[in-house]
Design a protein around this motif. Structure first.
Motif, PDB file in Angstrom:
ATOM      1  N   TYR A   2       0.844  -1.191  -0.053  1.00 20.90           N
ATOM      2  CA  TYR A   2       0.018   0.048  -0.228  1.00 20.90           C
ATOM      3  C   TYR A   2       0.879   1.225  -0.123  1.00 20.90           C
ATOM      4  N   LYS A   6       0.592   4.361  -2.455  1.00 24.55           N
ATOM      5  CA  LYS A   6       0.378   5.581  -2.183  1.00 24.55           C
ATOM      6  C   LYS A   6       1.629   6.453  -2.756  1.00 24.55           C
ATOM      7  N   HIS A  21      -6.262   6.812   0.827  1.00 23.25           N
ATOM      8  CA  HIS A  21      -5.964   6.022   1.940  1.00 23.25           C
ATOM      9  C   HIS A  21      -6.656   4.713   1.586  1.00 23.25           C
ATOM     10  N   PRO A  22      -6.338   3.600   2.449  1.00 25.40           N
ATOM     11  CA  PRO A  22      -6.728   2.051   2.203  1.00 25.40           C
ATOM     12  C   PRO A  22      -8.413   2.019   1.550  1.00 25.40           C
ATOM     13  N   ASP A  23      -9.025   2.600   2.331  1.00 19.94           N
ATOM     14  CA  ASP A  23     -10.580   2.412   2.397  1.00 19.94           C
ATOM     15  C   ASP A  23     -11.137   3.400   1.181  1.00 19.94           C
ATOM     16  N   THR A  63      -7.296  -0.288  -1.620  1.00 17.49           N
ATOM     17  CA  THR A  63      -6.489  -1.462  -0.831  1.00 17.49           C
ATOM     18  C   THR A  63      -6.783  -2.526  -1.838  1.00 17.49           C
TER      19      THR A  63
END
Length: 75
Positions: A2, A6, A21-23, A63
């Motif tokens: 991740y 990013k 961000h991951p979500d 993600t």
């Protein structure tokens, strides 16, 4: 994976770091169809990870891209 993703999204695609961000959905992260194509090229040419733009556009969240990157690199 991740963090690597990013960094690419912020440094190469020039997306807002706070939005990545991951979500985050691809839309929330600022990934449009042009960014999907560019991300696919960067992953392939500079990182040796083959993911087509068609595969990327089908994913829902940041993600999910990181997970596919891991799968394709065998990590």
């Amino acid at each position: 994976m991740y963090e690597q993703l990013k960094a690419i999204m912020v440094d190469v695609l020039l997306l807002d770091a706070d939005s990545v961000h991951p979500d985050a959905t691809l839309e929330e992260a600022g990934i449009d169809s042009l960014a999907v194509v560019e991300l696919s090229l960067v992953l392939s040419q500079h990182h040796g990870i083959e993911i087509t733009d068609d595969e990327l556009i089908e994913l829902d969240r940041v993600t999910d891209i990181a997970a596919l990157m891991e799968q394709r690199t065998g990590l």
